[in-house]
Enzyme design. Structure first.
Site, PDB file in Angstrom:
ATOM      1  N   GLN A 114       0.827  -1.205   0.000  1.00 33.72           N
ATOM      2  CA  GLN A 114       0.000   0.000   0.000  1.00 33.72           C
ATOM      3  C   GLN A 114       0.868   1.264   0.000  1.00 33.72           C
ATOM      4  O   GLN A 114       0.587   2.233  -0.706  1.00 33.72           O
ATOM      5  CB  GLN A 114      -0.930   0.010   1.215  1.00 33.72           C
ATOM      6  CG  GLN A 114      -1.918   1.155   1.198  1.00 33.72           C
ATOM      7  CD  GLN A 114      -2.800   1.126  -0.032  1.00 33.72           C
ATOM      8  OE1 GLN A 114      -3.403   0.105  -0.356  1.00 33.72           O
ATOM      9  NE2 GLN A 114      -2.830   2.219  -0.775  1.00 33.72           N
ATOM     10  N   HIS A 126       2.136   2.917  -3.224  1.00 34.32           N
ATOM     11  CA  HIS A 126       1.192   3.543  -4.170  1.00 34.32           C
ATOM     12  C   HIS A 126       1.451   5.028  -4.339  1.00 34.32           C
ATOM     13  O   HIS A 126       1.414   5.559  -5.451  1.00 34.32           O
ATOM     14  CB  HIS A 126      -0.256   3.344  -3.712  1.00 34.32           C
ATOM     15  CG  HIS A 126      -0.913   2.175  -4.366  1.00 34.32           C
ATOM     16  ND1 HIS A 126      -1.076   2.080  -5.725  1.00 34.32           N
ATOM     17  CD2 HIS A 126      -1.446   1.044  -3.853  1.00 34.32           C
ATOM     18  CE1 HIS A 126      -1.675   0.944  -6.020  1.00 34.32           C
ATOM     19  NE2 HIS A 126      -1.908   0.293  -4.911  1.00 34.32           N
ATOM     20  N   GLU A 150     -10.379   1.417   3.151  1.00 33.90           N
ATOM     21  CA  GLU A 150     -10.606   0.927   1.788  1.00 33.90           C
ATOM     22  C   GLU A 150     -10.291  -0.581   1.721  1.00 33.90           C
ATOM     23  O   GLU A 150     -11.128  -1.382   1.361  1.00 33.90           O
ATOM     24  CB  GLU A 150      -9.693   1.699   0.827  1.00 33.90           C
ATOM     25  CG  GLU A 150      -9.813   1.269  -0.630  1.00 33.90           C
ATOM     26  CD  GLU A 150      -8.709   1.895  -1.494  1.00 33.90           C
ATOM     27  OE1 GLU A 150      -7.765   2.502  -0.935  1.00 33.90           O
ATOM     28  OE2 GLU A 150      -8.785   1.749  -2.729  1.00 33.90           O
ATOM     29  N   HIS A 151      -9.061  -0.938   2.093  1.00 34.67           N
ATOM     30  CA  HIS A 151      -8.655  -2.351   2.149  1.00 34.67           C
ATOM     31  C   HIS A 151      -8.490  -2.757   3.609  1.00 34.67           C
ATOM     32  O   HIS A 151      -7.844  -2.046   4.372  1.00 34.67           O
ATOM     33  CB  HIS A 151      -7.302  -2.565   1.469  1.00 34.67           C
ATOM     34  CG  HIS A 151      -7.241  -2.113   0.049  1.00 34.67           C
ATOM     35  ND1 HIS A 151      -6.737  -0.873  -0.311  1.00 34.67           N
ATOM     36  CD2 HIS A 151      -7.610  -2.729  -1.114  1.00 34.67           C
ATOM     37  CE1 HIS A 151      -6.788  -0.756  -1.633  1.00 34.67           C
ATOM     38  NE2 HIS A 151      -7.312  -1.852  -2.150  1.00 34.67           N
ATOM     39  N   ASP A 189      -6.026  -6.590  -5.894  1.00 40.24           N
ATOM     40  CA  ASP A 189      -5.617  -5.539  -6.829  1.00 40.24           C
ATOM     41  C   ASP A 189      -5.572  -6.053  -8.260  1.00 40.24           C
ATOM     42  O   ASP A 189      -5.775  -5.296  -9.206  1.00 40.24           O
ATOM     43  CB  ASP A 189      -4.225  -5.004  -6.461  1.00 40.24           C
ATOM     44  CG  ASP A 189      -4.266  -4.094  -5.248  1.00 40.24           C
ATOM     45  OD1 ASP A 189      -5.369  -3.639  -4.883  1.00 40.24           O
ATOM     46  OD2 ASP A 189      -3.193  -3.844  -4.658  1.00 40.24           O
ATOM     47  N   HIS A 211     -54.568  13.207  -7.950  1.00 37.37           N
ATOM     48  CA  HIS A 211     -54.077  11.854  -7.685  1.00 37.37           C
ATOM     49  C   HIS A 211     -55.248  10.935  -7.328  1.00 37.37           C
ATOM     50  O   HIS A 211     -55.331   9.798  -7.790  1.00 37.37           O
ATOM     51  CB  HIS A 211     -53.082  11.870  -6.522  1.00 37.37           C
ATOM     52  CG  HIS A 211     -51.718  12.346  -6.896  1.00 37.37           C
ATOM     53  ND1 HIS A 211     -51.450  13.636  -7.263  1.00 37.37           N
ATOM     54  CD2 HIS A 211     -50.522  11.696  -6.962  1.00 37.37           C
ATOM     55  CE1 HIS A 211     -50.145  13.767  -7.531  1.00 37.37           C
ATOM     56  NE2 HIS A 211     -49.563  12.599  -7.359  1.00 37.37           N
TER      57      HIS A 211
END
Lengths: 441, 441
Positions: free
Chosen positions: B260, B263, B327-328, B361, B420
């Site tokens: 990670q 990145h 996220e992960h 991934d 209606h």
């Protein structure tokens, strides 16, 4: 209503008559709403009281509706309306229960299991507009799926009436959905309170529900702020498109057009028919029925910018509808169901002569919170999924990582991400050691 | 990495260490991006060429990648990487095929049928970042579900490399996903072109894919414009949280943290463990492994604001993860699967020692486009549903409208919506006449 023959128009004229009306001075609205949000963030409950005094001309003794007030709705209402609210809830419940998503589990390779799960969104804010009519139906449309999804906190916000109270119908609908947190606050200030919290109102994660231009703008603004809240969908004026052929009953068609027109002056109402005779008959019926409506003035304003479009065939009527991308699409043709596969970009479709929009608005079971303003091209009708979030799970065995590990290492190398490659390499090396020389790692 | 003991922190300190980093000067970025979008809207292809010359220092002879260039990727690549790309596509395909939503059909009352359908979004734009590494995996993650959903137009935009070309891996991934529309343009200008169209690029309805802060800001801006395009989800820096117990293999944990960290400098990396010994061992391993990485400098920058949190129990580790909403989420504990029901607010969960983040991934089959920055609390991991829209259908028979019609009329009356009510009344009157006196209406 303006009547137009589709084939007599060129491409740009066709686009123009299907274009949505502009939404007024958005920069001015945006600044006003932004000020309201800033005020609520800064002074919390005080801001809510000041803004309620300013916009609703009301001094509120308290913001929260007490449990006693919620419970009192039971005695304030007659049996008939209570039964109707219960029936609608039951219908909505059945349709949204059927939407519970099973866990999807796939073994994509031996030893590689992938799963798709859903989880409720922890806290949700349900906004119920006030204005000219109280909307208990919207309480049911928002609270029922939220309950089925398993959201832990359901918070309802709605502006009080001129008597400083929330209508009994709304309290009753909330009661049967087991909502015990109701706040008497409306407009952009309600959205700000739900998104950021105040002394009395704890913030929620996602905000649902329709509203006027202030509410819509406030929802957009808080949804763009990482500290704010998510929202259900963008919104614009409500709209209906009716496809009718020569067999449709003009009395029904006219009643359906008017039930949309009475929503608001900015409502969009479009009739598309391949029969000029039908177009005339429907217009005559609209003129007859509109004169009898209490909300005649609103409906007439909406009709003034609405259209009757005459096409050469049902196929062309469908093409027009797909291009317009209506919120509500009513199909009053022979064998309406047979047309379903060709219908695109509609929020909710009503098939056949006994399926008026009112049915979906209240009690068929479908949700009446739908994308408007052409957003049906990409946004979904409100459903159970909107009260949940999807997430994935994967579990690999030693066999699994050995099977797909080399491919992962190749891909990671191609993307110059060596640490990604290494995360697989250390595992494959470990397994290789185990199989040759015991369990040391 | 900063090591902290959870129980030694008070509430506000706990919140502070789990807070996401601020994203820089957003007003300045917003203005820059807004100018780029305006330029593309105003001069189209010319703007794309000028902005590519300015930001990428490239004079492009043409914007679109030719079919010959796409096909040439087959010869430019070795068998190993082509096999790896195909394997990944196959895995992603299997998992997303399993997500095809069946029509849900419920008869909520006799004669009242409600249905939930899905339809593909007609045209989608797939943005593939350039920058330090080409990402063929992202092509697969976006194009595979778009194909399964049945989207008619798939348009890929990605910035060219310094040689003025798109990497062969990206062209090959696009080729096996049958994408024939590839444009060499990146950044905010690519998003503007996809949202509004230019002379060469026809606009799309929804834009997907990750990108830098310019791309993310441009996606937000076009998604707020009714004339623009919808987007997949908001985005922030990528992140991982690893829950490890004393049994976890520190070599594996460290490799996952680093995959990670490499990145980007703004990546968030968090280790949560109930074992102080494990915390030390993992940190030593991180220090050993990071020194060996080509992207060591980036990973080290990310690690400088990352954290090791020591908890008193696995339960407390889970609480920390649920609060952070990663996220992960990698779970390297004994019997990781047993913890699954307690795990909340994670985009993708990796269970057990042989399930590194790299697997998801690239090739487990799950989608790697996930909500970041705490958005997992309300947003979903990218899945087939994002390439479709849900809509409802209802069909009532005479019996159906007779059964629920009176309740609808009651509810409409309670909401003061007479038209209606009338839409039901005209139908019930018609049916009453039919049953008593023939078929005149």
């Amino acid at each position: 209503m303006q009547t137009l023959v589709w084939n007599a128009l060129d491409n740009s004229q066709q686009n123009a008559i299907l274009a949505r009306p502009a939404l007024g001075d958005s920069a001015k609205l945006s600044a006003l709403v932004s000020d309201i949000i800033a005020q609520v963030k800064s002074t919390g409950d005080d801001a809510l009281r000041e803004l309620t005094a300013k916009f609703d001309q009301l001094e509120l003794p308290h913001l929260q509706v007490s449990q006693a007030e919620i419970d009192a709705s039971e005695d304030e209402l007659g049996d008939e309306i209570k039964q109707a609210i219960k029936l609608a809830k039951d219908q909505i419940d059945k349709f949204h229960q059927a939407q519970v998503a099973p866990v999807i589990k796939v073994e994509t390779s031996p030893g590689v299991v992938c799963e798709l799960h859903t989880q409720p969104i922890e806290s949700v804010g349900l906004y119920i507009p006030g204005g000219t009519a109280p909307l208990p139906s919207t309480v049911l449309m928002l609270a029922t799926p939220a309950r089925i999804a398993g959201c832990k906190r359901l918070v309802l916000a709605t502006p009080p009436g001129k008597d400083g109270k929330i209508k009994a119908e709304i309290r009753y609908a909330a009661k049967i959905c087991q909502i015990d947190e109701i706040y008497m606050v409306g407009g952009a200030q309600a959205i700000a309170a739900l998104a950021y919290g105040t002394q009395s109102i704890q913030k929620v994660l996602k905000i649902f529900g329709p509203g006027n231009s202030f509410v819509t703008e406030a929802k957009q603004q808080v949804s763009q702020d990482h500290q704010g809240a998510s929202i259900d969908m963008p919104a614009g004026p409500s709209e209906v498109l009716v496809i009718a052929d020569e067999n449709a009953n003009p009395e029904f068609v006219a009643a359906d057009l008017l039930s949309q027109a009475e929503h608001g002056r900015d409502s969009q109402v479009i009739l598309v028919t391949n029969s000029a005779k039908q177009a005339k008959a429907c217009e005559a019926e609209v003129n007859r029925q509109v004169a009898l409506l209490p909300r005649q003035e609103i409906a007439t304003a909406a009709l003034s910018h609405s259209r009757v479009i005459i096409t050469e065939s049902i196929e062309q009527s469908i093409k027009v509808s797909n291009q317009y991308a209506p919120e509500h699409l009513i199909v009053q043709t022979q064998n309406a169901r047979a047309l379903l596969p060709q219908l695109e970009n509609a929020g909710s479709i009503f098939l056949g002569e006994y399926s008026p929009e009112s049915a979906g608005d209240y009690a068929s079971g479908t949700n009446h919170v739908l994308p408007t303003y052409g957003y049906t091209r990409t946004y979904s009708s409100l459903s159970l999924a909107d009260f949940t979030k999807r997430y994935t799970v994967q579990e690999l065995t030693a066999q699994g990582i050995q099977a797909i590990g080399p491919a992962i290492m190749n891909l990671a190398a191609a993307e110059s991400l060596d640490a990604h490659k290494n995360a697989v390499a250390v595992r494959l090396q470990h397994l290789a050691k185990q199989s040759t020389g015991g369990t040391q790692s």
